[in-house]
Enzyme design. Structure first.
Site, PDB file in Angstrom:
ATOM      1  N   HIS A 106       0.819  -1.221   0.000  1.00 20.24           N
ATOM      2  CA  HIS A 106       0.000   0.000   0.000  1.00 20.24           C
ATOM      3  C   HIS A 106       0.853   1.272   0.000  1.00 20.24           C
ATOM      4  O   HIS A 106       0.318   2.371  -0.155  1.00 20.24           O
ATOM      5  CB  HIS A 106      -0.931   0.044   1.226  1.00 20.24           C
ATOM      6  CG  HIS A 106      -1.961  -1.047   1.244  1.00 20.24           C
ATOM      7  ND1 HIS A 106      -2.893  -1.203   0.238  1.00 20.24           N
ATOM      8  CD2 HIS A 106      -2.202  -2.047   2.135  1.00 20.24           C
ATOM      9  CE1 HIS A 106      -3.666  -2.248   0.513  1.00 20.24           C
ATOM     10  NE2 HIS A 106      -3.267  -2.782   1.658  1.00 20.24           N
ATOM     11  N   HIS A 163      -6.122  -7.285  -0.360  1.00 20.61           N
ATOM     12  CA  HIS A 163      -6.327  -5.872  -0.648  1.00 20.61           C
ATOM     13  C   HIS A 163      -5.607  -5.445  -1.920  1.00 20.61           C
ATOM     14  O   HIS A 163      -4.575  -6.014  -2.262  1.00 20.61           O
ATOM     15  CB  HIS A 163      -5.826  -5.023   0.529  1.00 20.61           C
ATOM     16  CG  HIS A 163      -6.445  -5.383   1.838  1.00 20.61           C
ATOM     17  ND1 HIS A 163      -5.823  -6.231   2.741  1.00 20.61           N
ATOM     18  CD2 HIS A 163      -7.631  -5.043   2.384  1.00 20.61           C
ATOM     19  CE1 HIS A 163      -6.607  -6.373   3.810  1.00 20.61           C
ATOM     20  NE2 HIS A 163      -7.714  -5.672   3.615  1.00 20.61           N
TER      21      HIS A 163
HETATM   22  N1  Q9C Z   1     -12.282  -2.140   7.648  1.00 19.70           N
HETATM   23  C1  Q9C Z   1      -2.326  -5.289   4.261  1.00 19.70           C
HETATM   24  O1  Q9C Z   1      -2.943  -6.333   4.224  1.00 19.70           O
HETATM   25  N2  Q9C Z   1      -7.448  -1.321   7.675  1.00 19.70           N
HETATM   26  N3  Q9C Z   1      -2.884  -4.138   4.652  1.00 19.70           N
HETATM   27  C2  Q9C Z   1      -8.603  -1.901   7.071  1.00 19.70           C
HETATM   28  C3  Q9C Z   1     -10.992  -2.396   7.070  1.00 19.70           C
HETATM   29  C4  Q9C Z   1      -6.237  -1.386   6.927  1.00 19.70           C
HETATM   30  C5  Q9C Z   1      -4.258  -4.065   5.063  1.00 19.70           C
HETATM   31  C6  Q9C Z   1      -9.888  -1.605   7.745  1.00 19.70           C
HETATM   32  C7  Q9C Z   1      -5.974  -2.695   6.239  1.00 19.70           C
HETATM   33  C8  Q9C Z   1      -4.616  -2.717   5.586  1.00 19.70           C
HETATM   34  C9  Q9C Z   1      -0.889  -5.251   3.892  1.00 19.70           C
HETATM   35 ZN    ZN Z   2      -4.005  -7.192   2.758  1.00 18.91          ZN
END
Ligand code: Q9C
Ligand code: ZN
Length: 357
Positions: A174, A213
């Site tokens: 990200h 994601h």
């Molecule tokens: N309701 C990785 O898997 N918060 N990042 C999400 C969802 C952040 C995920 C909240 C999620 C990041 C590397």
């Molecule tokens: Zn993720």
């Protein structure tokens, strides 16, 4: 399979985050890495290796091939500046982000911001608290990934079509050139790709992102096929990763996203879609290395996942990746269901190895 690991990756340890409006323990915890390490250690298929203290000498220059100098400087200095300014000693957490409708073009000089404003300039969400140790952990992850990429390139001369695993955190996919978000600070796969392209005489690299994601940070950095794999806009990061996004600038046309409806994402549907992504990589000509953003937060019981994958899917994923026949660098991304995390990561890697032999 060689597994590269560095204990400094454990030192980033923020206590909490905000999830659906609730203050909860930080999901992207050091425990994740320890669990994967312990599971892999129990199998004779994995050999653990540490990065060398003094390689690469100019580690920052490899990071700066992906991120801006201002951003890296920010990550290095913000914790101390924030504390001096009266911010909480636990972690930096901005309150205001630079929304694109907030600021008129060139209306403000952004070069001398207060620490709290600067924190919001270089971050896009609430998932990236910066502690006293965050920069050290993020740099350690970059070093581990670079070491794994170097080993893969060296080994490839002798033994083709093998995989190497960089077991790192914080994750990276990200993180953009000057933005942290989604637990990510430095884009580890992008740093590895730039290293292979700029320092190993490699002509083309494909990034295959199998995290739940969308890898908004990796998507436009290269003139490379990149296959995102995500449920946006149903889920985080919500505003990126539609099928219509095909990249920008010299990368236009090389970016491929495969948004999947959460309720449809069974093992078979997922593997069918992954096959389509693999076909695109197969048809895109001379790819020398494959870099896999290996997230296992696609698992049905993952706390932030909406897919329906069972544990039987993970060896199949490894097998599909192996069918591409490329030297492959696996880089750890997400996965938050602690009971199955180690097994699911091991399954992808073992599925890959068994299909390669
Ligand atoms: N309701 C990785 O898997 N918060 N990042 C999400 C969802 C952040 C995920 C909240 C999620 C990041 C590397
Ligand atoms: Zn993720």
């Amino acid at each position: 399979m060689k597994v590269y690991y560095g204990p400094e990756c454990l030192c980033h340890d923020p206590p909490h985050e905000i999830l659906s409006g609730r203050l909860v323990p930080y999901l992207e915890s050091p425990r994740r890495l320890e669990l994967v390490k312990n599971t892999l250690s129990r199998s004779s298929s994995f050999v653990f290796l540490s990065p060398e203290q003094d390689w690469p000498h100019n580690l920052l220059s490899y990071v700066l091939a992906v991120h801006t100098e201002e951003y890296v400087d920010h990550l290095k200095t913000i914790y101390d500046d924030w504390v001096v300014d009266g911010g909480d000693k636990v972690a930096v957490l901005p309150e205001t982000f630079l929304h694109h409708r907030l600021r008129a073009p060139n209306s403000l000089d952004l070069s001398n911001l207060s620490p709290i404003a600067r924190a919001g300039l270089y971050c896009f969400d609430l998932s990236c608290p910066i502690t006293n140790d965050t920069f050290q952990a993020a740099i350690a992850a970059a070093q581990v990934v670079l070491t794994a990429a170097r080993a893969l390139a060296d080994d490839h001369l002798a033994i083709p079509d093998r995989g190497t695993f960089a077991l790192v955190r914080p994750p990276g996919h990200h993180a953009q050139d000057a933005l942290c978000g989604g637990y990510c600070f430095l884009n580890n796969v992008a740093i590895a790709a730039k290293y292979l392209l700029q320092h190993r005489g490699c002509g083309s690299v494909a990034i295959l992102d199998i995290d739940y994601h969308h890898g908004n940070g990796s998507r436009w950095m290269f003139r490379l096929p990149f296959c995102g794999y995500e449920p946006t806009p149903d889920d985080y990061p919500y505003f990126t990763g539609s099928a219509g996004e095909r990249g920008a600038g010299p990368g236009f046309g090389f970016n491929h996203n495969f948004p999947l409806a959460q309720k449809d994402a069974t093992d078979d549907v997922y593997c069918g879609t992954l096959q389509q992504a693999a076909d695109i990589i197969r048809q895109s000509g001379e790819i020398e290395y494959l870099i896999v953003s290996l997230g296992v937060d696609t698992y049905q019981e993952d706390p932030i996942c909406g897919f329906l994958l069972t544990q039987r899917c993970y060896p199949r994923i490894g097998e599909i990746i192996a069918s591409l026949g490329k030297p492959t660098l696996f880089v750890m991304e997400g996965g938050y269901h602690l009971e199955t995390l180690g097994d699911n990561v091991a399954s992808v890697l073992l599925g890959f190895e068994q299909a390669v032999v």
